[in-house]
Design an enzyme around this catalytic site. Sequence first.
Site, short mmCIF file in Angstrom:
data_model
loop_
_atom_site.label_atom_id
_atom_site.label_comp_id
_atom_site.label_asym_id
_atom_site.label_seq_id
_atom_site.Cartn_x
_atom_site.Cartn_y
_atom_site.Cartn_z
N LYS A 34 0.84 -1.20 0.00
CA LYS A 34 0.00 0.00 0.00
C LYS A 34 0.87 1.25 0.00
O LYS A 34 2.06 1.19 0.36
CB LYS A 34 -0.91 0.00 1.23
CG LYS A 34 -0.14 0.05 2.56
CD LYS A 34 -1.07 -0.17 3.75
CE LYS A 34 -0.30 -0.08 5.06
NZ LYS A 34 -1.14 -0.44 6.22
N ARG A 132 -11.40 0.40 13.97
CA ARG A 132 -11.33 1.12 12.69
C ARG A 132 -12.21 0.37 11.69
O ARG A 132 -13.41 0.28 11.89
CB ARG A 132 -9.87 1.21 12.19
CG ARG A 132 -8.98 2.03 13.07
CD ARG A 132 -7.61 2.30 12.43
NE ARG A 132 -7.12 1.23 11.57
CZ ARG A 132 -5.87 1.11 11.14
NH1 ARG A 132 -4.97 2.02 11.49
NH2 ARG A 132 -5.51 0.12 10.37
N TYR A 265 15.87 30.40 7.34
CA TYR A 265 14.80 31.33 7.72
C TYR A 265 14.80 31.55 9.23
O TYR A 265 15.13 30.70 10.01
CB TYR A 265 13.44 30.76 7.32
CG TYR A 265 13.19 30.70 5.84
CD1 TYR A 265 13.30 31.84 5.04
CD2 TYR A 265 12.80 29.51 5.23
CE1 TYR A 265 13.05 31.77 3.68
CE2 TYR A 265 12.53 29.45 3.87
CZ TYR A 265 12.66 30.58 3.11
OH TYR A 265 12.40 30.52 1.76
N MET A 313 11.41 24.33 2.35
CA MET A 313 10.65 23.43 1.49
C MET A 313 11.56 22.60 0.59
O MET A 313 11.33 21.41 0.38
CB MET A 313 9.67 24.24 0.63
CG MET A 313 8.72 23.35 -0.17
SD MET A 313 7.62 24.29 -1.23
CE MET A 313 6.61 25.14 -0.04
#
Length: 380
Positions: A34, A132, A265, A313
Amino acid sequence: MSGLAEAVVDLGAIAGNVRTIGSVADTELMAVVKADAFGHGAVPVAQAALRAGATWLGVTSATEALTLRAAGITAPTLSWLHRPDDDFGALIVAGVDVGVSTPTHLRAVADAAHRLGAPATVQLKADTGLSRNGAGWDDWPELVSWARKFELEDAIRVRGIWSHLTDADVPGTPGLARQVAAFEEALRVARGAGLDPDLVHLANSAAALSAPRTRFDLCRIGIALYGVDPFGAAGPGEFGLHAAMTLRTTVVNLKRVPAGTGVSYGPEYVTGAPTRLALLPVGYADGLPRATEGRGAVWVAGRRCPIVGRIAMDQCVVDVGDLPVSIGDPVVVFGPDRGDHAQPTVVEWARWAGTNPHEILTGIGARVARDHLDERATTS
Ligand SMILES: *Cc1c(COP(=O)(O)O)cnc(C)c1O
């Protein structure tokens, strides 16, 4: 090489892990691929796992199952999470087993089978404590009696009965025996309703390796397939698993800076002494959690060096001091523990981020190329 970073996936490690787990569990194994095989690439991982002796593939969604079929993989496959309006006809045609947890889904699967004139193969899931997916205790008798009715109409065949464990990675957890007992009771009820499943399964990686009573006919192997010790060891652990993924990049800038230089930053991080800073072209969009600030490290020039300042990022900065580092040098963000504790592992990254290795692996960004080393090319 393309892109700014690559996740090198050692299919020899995947194959070795299948053999290692198989020798401990001594059951059939379902390779759980998965989420693009936990970020490792579903198709090549599935193929390697099958070549190494896994007999089943497990995925979350119909889309994932059909992706395997589209790649020519015909091995038995179970898909286990569906919307009630999913295209079950496509799964029947593709010969994919449908995991079913509610009468609503069962009716939809049976309707699709009636429309096609071909029976669906289903595996009924009981909730034995996770709360679940899976039918809860009150709903299980209804689910199995509907299933028997649809079997008698030739709309479905119930191949499997299964459930999922809550905390098999916690040694000695009392929940395990409770779940096994609940599962055995669910099996008894299903057989009492006339079902005769060939495939009964409960265990995940941790249970396959440590809890014989959970093994039944098959174990579903996720995290251990990828070489991560399910009990939290940073390296190969007690079972000698081999981490399959190495996340690599390259130094793209290098500068000497004086003490008192702000980095990235903010900047909350200021150098305490003159040093050299190496720029890496990977950031949180590539899967390096920003929350690891102040703890993250990478391997460069044969040493572990700290990431300093905020992870951005697309980039982060490493303090390499006076190590012999040049622009273009290789960097390992994480990879297998080779016994010297130099190279960070995904387990360490998970600790730094306050999460599990699964989240780090599945968080590796789409723009990170996956390079697969086939079984013969590997050294492990
Ligand atoms: C993800 C998953 C697994 C694999 O679990 P691991 O602990 O990673 O081995 C097994 N079964 C189901 C239903 C899953 O969702």
